[in-house]
Every structure is written in structure tokens, then in C-alpha cells.
Design a protein around this motif. Sequence first.
Motif, short mmCIF file in Angstrom:
data_model
loop_
_atom_site.label_atom_id
_atom_site.label_comp_id
_atom_site.label_asym_id
_atom_site.label_seq_id
_atom_site.Cartn_x
_atom_site.Cartn_y
_atom_site.Cartn_z
N PHE A 38 7.29 2.20 5.91
CA PHE A 38 8.28 3.27 5.82
C PHE A 38 7.58 4.57 5.40
O PHE A 38 6.67 4.55 4.57
CB PHE A 38 9.38 2.92 4.82
CG PHE A 38 10.35 1.91 5.35
CD1 PHE A 38 10.06 0.55 5.31
CD2 PHE A 38 11.56 2.31 5.90
CE1 PHE A 38 10.96 -0.39 5.80
CE2 PHE A 38 12.46 1.38 6.40
CZ PHE A 38 12.15 0.03 6.35
N HIS A 39 8.03 5.66 5.98
CA HIS A 39 7.44 6.97 5.70
C HIS A 39 8.55 7.97 5.41
O HIS A 39 9.64 7.88 5.99
CB HIS A 39 6.63 7.51 6.90
CG HIS A 39 5.78 6.49 7.57
ND1 HIS A 39 4.45 6.31 7.28
CD2 HIS A 39 6.06 5.59 8.55
CE1 HIS A 39 3.95 5.35 8.04
NE2 HIS A 39 4.91 4.90 8.82
N PHE A 40 8.28 8.91 4.52
CA PHE A 40 9.16 10.06 4.42
C PHE A 40 8.33 11.32 4.19
O PHE A 40 7.22 11.26 3.67
CB PHE A 40 10.24 9.89 3.34
CG PHE A 40 9.76 9.89 1.91
CD1 PHE A 40 9.34 11.06 1.28
CD2 PHE A 40 9.77 8.71 1.17
CE1 PHE A 40 8.94 11.06 -0.05
CE2 PHE A 40 9.36 8.70 -0.16
CZ PHE A 40 8.94 9.87 -0.76
N THR A 41 8.86 12.43 4.65
CA THR A 41 8.21 13.73 4.44
C THR A 41 9.16 14.64 3.68
O THR A 41 10.38 14.54 3.80
CB THR A 41 7.84 14.40 5.78
OG1 THR A 41 9.02 14.53 6.59
CG2 THR A 41 6.79 13.60 6.52
N LEU A 42 8.55 15.53 2.90
CA LEU A 42 9.30 16.56 2.17
C LEU A 42 8.58 17.89 2.38
O LEU A 42 7.34 17.93 2.38
CB LEU A 42 9.37 16.24 0.68
CG LEU A 42 10.31 15.09 0.28
CD1 LEU A 42 10.05 14.68 -1.16
CD2 LEU A 42 11.75 15.49 0.47
N ARG A 69 3.61 0.57 2.89
CA ARG A 69 3.31 -0.48 3.87
C ARG A 69 3.26 -1.83 3.19
O ARG A 69 2.59 -2.00 2.16
CB ARG A 69 1.98 -0.19 4.56
CG ARG A 69 1.66 -1.20 5.68
CD ARG A 69 0.42 -0.81 6.46
NE ARG A 69 -0.80 -1.05 5.70
CZ ARG A 69 -1.67 -0.12 5.37
NH1 ARG A 69 -1.45 1.15 5.69
NH2 ARG A 69 -2.77 -0.42 4.70
N ASP A 70 3.99 -2.82 3.75
CA ASP A 70 3.99 -4.18 3.20
C ASP A 70 3.38 -5.15 4.20
O ASP A 70 3.14 -4.80 5.36
CB ASP A 70 5.42 -4.61 2.82
CG ASP A 70 6.35 -4.72 4.03
OD1 ASP A 70 6.08 -5.54 4.92
OD2 ASP A 70 7.36 -3.97 4.08
N THR A 71 3.15 -6.37 3.74
CA THR A 71 2.59 -7.42 4.60
C THR A 71 3.62 -8.53 4.82
O THR A 71 3.27 -9.70 4.91
CB THR A 71 1.31 -8.00 3.98
OG1 THR A 71 1.60 -8.46 2.64
CG2 THR A 71 0.20 -6.96 3.91
N THR A 94 0.85 -1.19 0.00
CA THR A 94 0.00 0.00 0.00
C THR A 94 0.88 1.24 0.00
O THR A 94 1.72 1.41 0.89
CB THR A 94 -0.92 0.02 1.23
OG1 THR A 94 -1.69 -1.19 1.26
CG2 THR A 94 -1.87 1.21 1.18
N VAL A 95 0.69 2.07 -1.03
CA VAL A 95 1.47 3.31 -1.16
C VAL A 95 0.51 4.49 -1.03
O VAL A 95 -0.50 4.56 -1.72
CB VAL A 95 2.20 3.37 -2.50
CG1 VAL A 95 3.03 4.65 -2.59
CG2 VAL A 95 3.09 2.15 -2.68
#
Length: 379
Positions: free
Chosen positions: A368-372, A312-314, A296-297
Motif C-alpha cells: 500500500f502506498h500513499f502520497t501527501l 509492503r507485507d509478505t 517493510t515501511v
Amino acid sequence: MERRFDPPFGEAENAALFRLLISTAVDGIMVIDGRGTVRLFNNACERLFGYEPGEVLGRNVSMLMPAPYREEHDGYLEAYRTTGIRKIIGIGREVTARRKDGSIFPIYLSVGEGVFEDEPVFVGIVHDMSERHAALKQLQELQAELIHVSRLNEMGHMSSAFAHELNQPLAAIVNYLRAAQRTVASVEDETVIRAREMMDKAAEQASRAGQIIKRLREFTEKRDTSRAEESLNRIVEEAIALALVGSAPMNMKVEKNLAADLPGISMDRIQIQQVVLNLVRNAVEAMEDAPVRHLTVTTRLTGEGDVLASFRDTGPGLSEEVVRRLFEPFVTTKENGMGIGLSICRSIMEAHGGRLWMTPAPEGGAEFHFTLPATAPRD
């Protein structure tokens, strides 16, 4: 005539000097009897253990020990009385002690044996090892940091060398593809037209690989990279398509929840695409043996006005040990991995004024998350 040597002090003076020695000693000094009862507890012991003398004198010395030594100490004394075999008496060794507040700290304990009023007594000298341990830990951390920096420098040189060596064959590939395209440009056969399309795509990817290598060299050599306002959603779409090449046999399900109202972001397009590519490939590899393969992106605006992307992966998730060191160089769960991908990804995000982190996924995988930081207002 026999010469006499009179002692310089009498018994009273010697007793006073002994009390002065005990009270001013830097190290802790205590005396216990054969049953383990504390008979003397000097000022340094008060400072080290946090107890007043009245709280310790007359009680068993095991109160100053952590488990399991607290419960076993009387057995040690009994064994010594029975066998006469010394384990610490007259030897000294590093052990741990327990303060009044329950905290544990390292000490070097030297124990001597004597007789007082026809009863065996044991004199313990307690030296606090906390500062030494802290200094040793700091030294080990500095050594580890030096090794870490050395490895990064080596990786920088290696990356620069790889980039130099790879640029030439990549340029040759592009040139040969362009020449082949010109050769068949006038042929209108359906098969040739299809081949020209594939050559166009191959040339495009070879050029992209050259740009990636160029950015890698710029990154390792600390140069300023070129930035422009870009659409994060478009970069995510392209990177996902590239990352999923060859994953069809895995029956991978990809769900994309990309917010339509994202502002433009000032970024180095190639570097951010590499971050997304790395995160998606890591997720695909993590789910290789999973019964459910669902990626899920998501992209959206945060409450602070930044742009957030999540992957997010499973898969099976990550161990606590790996999570603690996840973004350090040379940490990997892959058998043949180098463990520098996530470290470089985090450095790229930080260079863009953003951040990269990981959280456990609700289904047991990883997210995993990233912000810009956004550079344009919402439309």
C-alpha cells in the motif's frame, strides 16, 4: 344479391408495399430457408450487423451468431425437421448476435414459420436490446450508489453516536488516572514510581483515543479539521509502535527505510496516524499465517516533490475481485471486519490533497502506498 369486396391493390401494388415495409422497418427482418440459408436481409439488418446484403444473402445464418450457437444452429434446424419440437419458433426470446466486426450484442429474436414455393421458410424479427441493457445497467448502478450513500449516512450517524457515548467514559478514565497519580505522587517506592509511569502512558493513550473520536466526528460531520506542519517519519514511527503491540509472538520482522530529508507536511496528525495504524495492522493480520512475516515501511520524496509512504507485507496477497473493490465501503477479507477502514483512509488522504492505492508485492503479498503534498522546501 351477394356483395363483392375487391382488394384495394393488385399484386404489383402489394409487392411494392411489402418491399416498402421490409426496407423501412425499424427492426431487422430476415428470412432463411429450411437449410439455414439467408434469403432476405433488410436495411435494418445491415445497420445492426454491419454487413452489406451481398455479404449475407446465400450464406448460412450462423455467420450472425456467436459461439457456441454458430456451430450448433444447423443441428437445431435438423432436430426441428426431425421432431417438430419448437424451441424458439413462434415463441421469441432474448439471445446474443455477432456483428461483422466481431462484437457481441443482445437482441430479442422472434421467429415465425411459413411456406414459400413449397419450401419451409423462417422469418426472424431482430430487435436490438443494447440501449435497454445500458439503461438497465445504469439504473442498477444508480440503485447501488443510493444504497452506498445510504450506508455512508448511517455510518456517519452511528459514528457520531459512538463518539458521543465513548467520550464520557474516556474522560472518566483520564480523570481517575489523574486522581490516582496525585494520590501516589508523594510515594517514592520503586514499584509505585513504575506504576506512575504506566498510569502516565495509560492517560496519554486515553487522551489520544478521545482525540481520535473527536476527529472521527469532525470527519463524518464534514467539519474542517485542525492541521499543522508535522513530521511524517515521526508519525509513522509512533503508529508502527502502536500497531505492533501484541504481535511479538508472531516473530514479526519490521524493516524501516525512512528518508531523513523529508520536508514538513501540513496535516491533521491524528487522522494521518490513523491511516498508518490501519495499514500496518492490516499488513500484520494478512501475515498471520504466512511462513515469512516481513513488513517493510519506506518513506521518500517523489519526483513531483510529494512525500511517499509505502507498506509492503509478505502475506498471501489479494484476489482480483477484492482488489477491484478494495476501497469501497463494506468490502473486507476479514471474517469479523466491517470493511470501512480503507474507505475512510482513502477519504482522509484525498482530503489532505494526497492519494492512497495498492499494488501487488513482488514476493506475493500486498503493498500500500500513499502520497501527501509537501508544504516546506527541502533543507
